[in-house]
Design a protein around this motif. Structure first.
Motif, PDB file in Angstrom:
ATOM      1  N   ALA A 151      -0.647  -2.002   2.203  1.00  0.00           N
ATOM      2  CA  ALA A 151      -1.297  -3.200   3.558  1.00  0.00           C
ATOM      3  C   ALA A 151      -1.822  -2.487   4.566  1.00  0.00           C
ATOM      4  N   GLN A 154      -5.552  -3.994   5.314  1.00  0.00           N
ATOM      5  CA  GLN A 154      -5.843  -4.979   5.200  1.00  0.00           C
ATOM      6  C   GLN A 154      -5.498  -5.683   6.800  1.00  0.00           C
ATOM      7  N   ILE A 172       1.192  -6.182  -0.845  1.00  0.00           N
ATOM      8  CA  ILE A 172       0.351  -6.155  -0.909  1.00  0.00           C
ATOM      9  C   ILE A 172      -0.434  -4.704  -1.641  1.00  0.00           C
TER      10      ILE A 172
END
Length: 510
Positions: A151, A154, A172
């Motif tokens: 995660a 991102q 994610i």
């Protein structure tokens, strides 16, 4: 035996030439270097490397493939240590090897199970195992989400990241791994018809996540009024002089505490006075909450009360809430790394001790991990220190503004601060992270940047933000790590299903 010029069958699957498999491994391992949560991350690399490494493991022997992927994971962890200037020590290297092993398990489970499961179950094996592995890292290791959570790669893709307000950061990783499994199934498929349903479903879910996140951002109501928060750091020249004074004392922390006061106290006092002056300046400009970084003021144990008294007097004089980071040198032990919140009346509202000292580099005894919360006219204020914010379970606290005094370094400051944005989205509060020798940033509950300041590129090391005084209650706040636990349960169920399945690979079509 497979040769470079032939394609053979293994477990009813075509095995590509050896050179092609090695190319997949090399490309996947290279892409993974740029998806480790460091300063050189490329968001797309996090979506690419699992596809390639999964293709590598699926087209070769299970255990030899797993060993190669383990080596790739070790290389990625070592690269993260290098680019972040963490340093190579027995603790960091041992942690890298252990985390790499855990992150290899999803690839091994996928290789061992998918041939024995129905297609829809096989597609869930890798994503459930990867999300579960990320969760186990936060439970079992002292590294939290500092390394191993996709995660963090991102950051900036706010529509996508809003899903973590439901699933936690593990959602994610699940989506990225699910896409990798679907792409690999399409890679293996004899026809579009056999994979159409999987591709359409995965695409539809991704679109729903991104559109839903975009709607959450677009329709978020301004709601509560904002409060002016200032993060201040002492003058850089005084910090350098303080470092020089400490460096002149041979030995460790106990020797520093035992040094003649005249050798050290003037430099420590100069930094403290600089912080008090900056606090007074920002309060005069309208700040109602002022935050100092982690270990902003260093003090000998004998002088700790006087240091706190000076801060209390300033909070009382300026009528502000003042959060101070204090590092205490003591001859009786390794000292303390703590933060105190002082109210406008000069009262100490809490003294919080860092719960997660950095393994291998911070000798402090950890605190109890209970996050303090104080009700104020500007909402519920809470507090952790720096590395504590890498532990999502600890950060799931009912608050409106989370104060995070921190102390990083140039090569890691930005990347570490960006990870704090995930905690804001997960738990629905604003985050004010004042970072000494790093990047200070304030986020709202959607992960949007309210203000930022780079210690190394600004003349005055101050961050000022208008921060909302009311957070929101997220699904993740209510259900906690249910999604992650569900992934672990799913892995157990899938292993059981594979064990009772008939020997040999399951037909690829129902």
């Amino acid at each position: 035996m497979n040769t470079a010029g032939n394609t053979t069958l293994r477990n009813n699957r075509p095995t590509p030439p050896t050179w092609r498999r090695h190319a997949l491994l090399a490309a996947g391992a290279t892409a993974q270097l740029f998806a480790v949560g460091g300063r050189w991350d490329i968001a797309a690399a996090a979506w690419i490397f699992p596809v390639l490494l999964l293709r590598f493991t699926r087209t070769g022997r299970a255990w030899s493939g797993a060993l190669w992927v383990w080596a790739a994971n070790i290389a990625a962890a070592a690269f993260w240590l290098f680019e972040s200037e963490m340093g190579f020590s027995p603790v960091t290297l041992g942690g890298a090897v252990a985390l790499a092993a855990l992150l290899t398990l999803p690839f091994l489970l996928d290789r061992l199970l998918t041939g024995r499961l129905r297609p829809w179950m096989a597609l869930l094996t890798f994503p459930a195992a990867l999300a579960g592995a990320e969760f186990l890292i936060t439970l079992l290791s002292p590294f939290g989400t500092a390394y191993g959570a996709l995660a963090v790669t991102q950051y900036g893709n706010l529509p996508l990241l809003q899903v973590i307000s439901v699933t936690g950061s593990y959602g994610i990783g699940f989506l990225i791994a699910w896409c990798a499994a679907v792409v690999n199934r399409a890679w293996e498929a004899a026809s579009w018809r056999s994979v159409r349903g999987s591709v359409v479903t995965c695409t539809a879910v991704l679109l729903a996540v991104v559109l839903g996140g975009g709607a959450r951002l677009a329709f978020a109501q301004p709601g509560a009024p904002a409060v002016r928060i200032a993060g201040v750091t002492a003058d850089a020249s005084l910090i350098r002089a303080q470092k020089a004074a400490i460096a002149r004392i041979s030995g460790g922390r106990r020797e520093i505490a035992a040094a003649p006061p005249a050798q050290l106290v003037p430099a420590l006092t100069a930094v403290r006075d600089s912080l008090l002056a900056a606090t007074r300046r920002e309060a005069g400009a309208g700040a109602k909450i002022v935050v100092w970084p982690e270990e902003a003021v260093k003090t000998l144990a004998a002088d700790e009360d006087a240091t706190i008294a000076a801060a209390r007097a300033e909070a009382r004089r300026s009528r502000i809430y003042l959060e101070i980071g204090v590092e205490v040198y003591s001859t009786a032990g390794p000292g303390r790394d703590e933060a105190l919140l002082i109210g406008p009346a000069g009262t100490v509202l809490w003294t919080y001790q860092k719960a997660h000292p950095i393994p291998g580099s911070e000798p402090f005894a950890p605190g109890d991990g209970r996050v303090p919360v104080a009700a104020t006219p500007y909402g519920r204020l809470a507090n952790v220190i720096c590395y504590d914010a890498d532990f999502p379970g600890m950060m799931r606290t009912r608050a409106d503004i989370m104060l995070v005094p921190s102390h990083d370094w140039q090569e890691y400051g930005r990347a570490h601060t960006e990870k704090a944005a995930l905690r804001a989205i997960e738990s629905g509060y604003a985050v004010a992270r004042q970072d000494a020798e790093g990047v200070s940033t304030a986020y709202d509950h959607l992960g949007q940047v309210l203000a930022t300041a780079d210690y190394f590129t600004t003349g005055r090391q101050t961050m000022v933000a208008q921060v909302p005084t009311a957070g929101v209650t997220t699904v993740y706040d209510r259900i906690g790590d249910s999604f992650a636990w569900g992934c672990l349960v799913a892995v157990v169920v899938l292993i059981g299903a594979a064990l009772v399945a008939p020997a040999g690979p399951h037909p690829r079509r129902p």
